[in-house]
Design a protein around this motif. Structure first.
Motif, PDB file in Angstrom:
ATOM      1  N   UNK A 292      -1.189  12.818   6.455  1.00 22.67           N
ATOM      2  CA  UNK A 292      -0.663  13.380   5.497  1.00 22.67           C
ATOM      3  C   UNK A 292      -1.274  12.918   3.953  1.00 22.67           C
ATOM      4  N   UNK A 293      -2.496  12.251   4.090  1.00 27.48           N
ATOM      5  CA  UNK A 293      -2.828  11.932   2.562  1.00 27.48           C
ATOM      6  C   UNK A 293      -3.759  10.802   2.571  1.00 27.48           C
ATOM      7  N   UNK A 294      -3.842  10.028   1.520  1.00 23.23           N
ATOM      8  CA  UNK A 294      -4.746   8.757   1.519  1.00 23.23           C
ATOM      9  C   UNK A 294      -3.994   7.795   1.111  1.00 23.23           C
ATOM     10  N   UNK A 295      -4.462   6.535   1.983  1.00 22.36           N
ATOM     11  CA  UNK A 295      -3.755   5.124   1.447  1.00 22.36           C
ATOM     12  C   UNK A 295      -4.488   4.796   0.272  1.00 22.36           C
ATOM     13  N   UNK A 296      -3.617   4.158  -0.676  1.00 18.47           N
ATOM     14  CA  UNK A 296      -4.028   3.485  -1.655  1.00 18.47           C
ATOM     15  C   UNK A 296      -3.109   2.251  -2.065  1.00 18.47           C
TER      16      UNK A 296
ATOM     17  N   UNK B 251       0.785  -1.054  -0.086  1.00 21.17           N
ATOM     18  CA  UNK B 251       0.012  -0.003  -0.148  1.00 21.17           C
ATOM     19  C   UNK B 251       0.986   1.020   0.083  1.00 21.17           C
ATOM     20  N   UNK B 252       0.421   2.246  -0.586  1.00 19.04           N
ATOM     21  CA  UNK B 252       1.199   3.552  -0.884  1.00 19.04           C
ATOM     22  C   UNK B 252       0.270   4.742  -0.052  1.00 19.04           C
ATOM     23  N   UNK B 253       1.124   5.498   0.463  1.00 18.04           N
ATOM     24  CA  UNK B 253       0.805   6.895   1.074  1.00 18.04           C
ATOM     25  C   UNK B 253       0.644   7.868  -0.239  1.00 18.04           C
ATOM     26  N   UNK B 254      -0.429   8.357  -0.398  1.00 16.05           N
ATOM     27  CA  UNK B 254      -0.686   9.179  -1.731  1.00 16.05           C
ATOM     28  C   UNK B 254      -0.933  10.674  -1.094  1.00 16.05           C
ATOM     29  N   UNK B 255      -0.491  11.463  -1.845  1.00 18.04           N
ATOM     30  CA  UNK B 255      -0.892  13.033  -1.807  1.00 18.04           C
ATOM     31  C   UNK B 255      -1.497  13.353  -2.955  1.00 18.04           C
TER      32      UNK B 255
ATOM     33  N   UNK C 174      -0.868   2.824 -13.545  1.00 19.20           N
ATOM     34  CA  UNK C 174      -1.478   2.383 -12.496  1.00 19.20           C
ATOM     35  C   UNK C 174      -3.066   2.594 -12.565  1.00 19.20           C
ATOM     36  N   UNK C 175      -3.796   1.508 -12.165  1.00 21.28           N
ATOM     37  CA  UNK C 175      -5.001   1.779 -11.486  1.00 21.28           C
ATOM     38  C   UNK C 175      -4.923   1.985 -10.036  1.00 21.28           C
ATOM     39  N   UNK C 176      -5.629   2.727  -9.626  1.00 21.07           N
ATOM     40  CA  UNK C 176      -5.573   3.021  -8.106  1.00 21.07           C
ATOM     41  C   UNK C 176      -6.817   2.870  -7.512  1.00 21.07           C
ATOM     42  N   UNK C 177      -6.654   2.129  -6.353  1.00 18.72           N
ATOM     43  CA  UNK C 177      -7.803   2.202  -5.333  1.00 18.72           C
ATOM     44  C   UNK C 177      -7.747   2.586  -3.958  1.00 18.72           C
ATOM     45  N   UNK C 178      -8.377   3.562  -3.600  1.00 16.39           N
ATOM     46  CA  UNK C 178      -8.081   4.163  -2.407  1.00 16.39           C
ATOM     47  C   UNK C 178      -8.543   3.258  -1.259  1.00 16.39           C
ATOM     48  N   UNK C 179      -7.874   3.254  -0.065  1.00 13.00           N
ATOM     49  CA  UNK C 179      -8.111   2.175   0.847  1.00 13.00           C
ATOM     50  C   UNK C 179      -8.658   2.954   2.251  1.00 13.00           C
ATOM     51  N   UNK C 180      -7.919   3.959   2.662  1.00 10.32           N
ATOM     52  CA  UNK C 180      -8.208   4.558   3.873  1.00 10.32           C
ATOM     53  C   UNK C 180      -7.587   6.211   4.108  1.00 10.32           C
ATOM     54  N   UNK C 181      -8.125   6.754   4.661  1.00 13.52           N
ATOM     55  CA  UNK C 181      -7.316   8.334   5.192  1.00 13.52           C
ATOM     56  C   UNK C 181      -6.199   7.742   5.938  1.00 13.52           C
ATOM     57  N   UNK C 182      -5.030   8.500   5.728  1.00 11.31           N
ATOM     58  CA  UNK C 182      -3.882   8.421   6.408  1.00 11.31           C
ATOM     59  C   UNK C 182      -3.134   9.559   6.909  1.00 11.31           C
TER      60      UNK C 182
END
Length: 168
Positions: A57-61, A19-23, A47-55
């Motif tokens: 400084x950004x979004x988990x994806x 999983x990545x932290x996304x800005x 990349x196709x992207x699917x958001x997982x949760x707020x983290x």
């Protein structure tokens, strides 16, 4: 104008499962997931992207093709681009930053002041980074209607009415 717009960046790995932290650079941060597929600046990776949760400084994806923490870490700092055609049309008084960069800056009398080299936003509104033609120095100008009454993308120029003290 470019065909692709930078809509976010990978800030690093989040967890150990790829999983990545996304800005997100979108006005509504979660909209980034609806503009895909997203590509790297050079267009070599998509990349196709699917958001997982707020983290913090950004979004988990989750990104397609990224399954491990090491793969996610290797993408840290990677900017993600969407096709302009997938993005919403903007009102007349809003602009994508990429469209402002490179515009010639003139004063209200028509004299060339310089060129927009970047657009920054540190939370209090956009700032135009202008390289002054006369000196080569940088000038940060708040991007407001009072300071920039005219933006003409077709002519690749804008009119800047510098506030008192900035025009010295």
């Amino acid at each position: 104008m470019t065909d692709r717009i930078c809509v976010g960046a990978i800030a690093g790995a989040f967890g150990v499962q790829g999983e990545v932290r996304l800005k997100s650079f979108c006005a509504e941060p979660t909209d980034i997931a609806s503009y895909g597929p997203l590509t790297t600046e050079d267009g070599r990776r998509s990349f196709t992207l699917r958001l997982t949760r707020p983290v913090a400084g950004g979004l988990g994806a989750r990104l397609s093709g990224v399954a491990t923490k090491e793969e996610a870490d290797a993408l840290k700092g990677t900017e993600l681009y969407a096709d302009r055609s997938r993005l919403p049309s903007l009102p007349d008084d809003e602009f994508y930053h990429t469209d402002l960069i490179g515009l010639e800056v003139r004063d209200p009398g028509g004299a060339v002041l310089g060129t927009v080299t970047a657009v920054h936003n540190h939370g209090a509104g956009d700032l135009l980074d202008i390289r002054l033609a006369a000196t080569g120095a940088a000038l940060l100008l708040p991007f407001t209607r009072a300071n920039v009454p005219t933006v003409d993308l077709a002519s690749r120029r804008l009119i800047a009415d510098l506030p008192e003290g900035l025009d010295d």
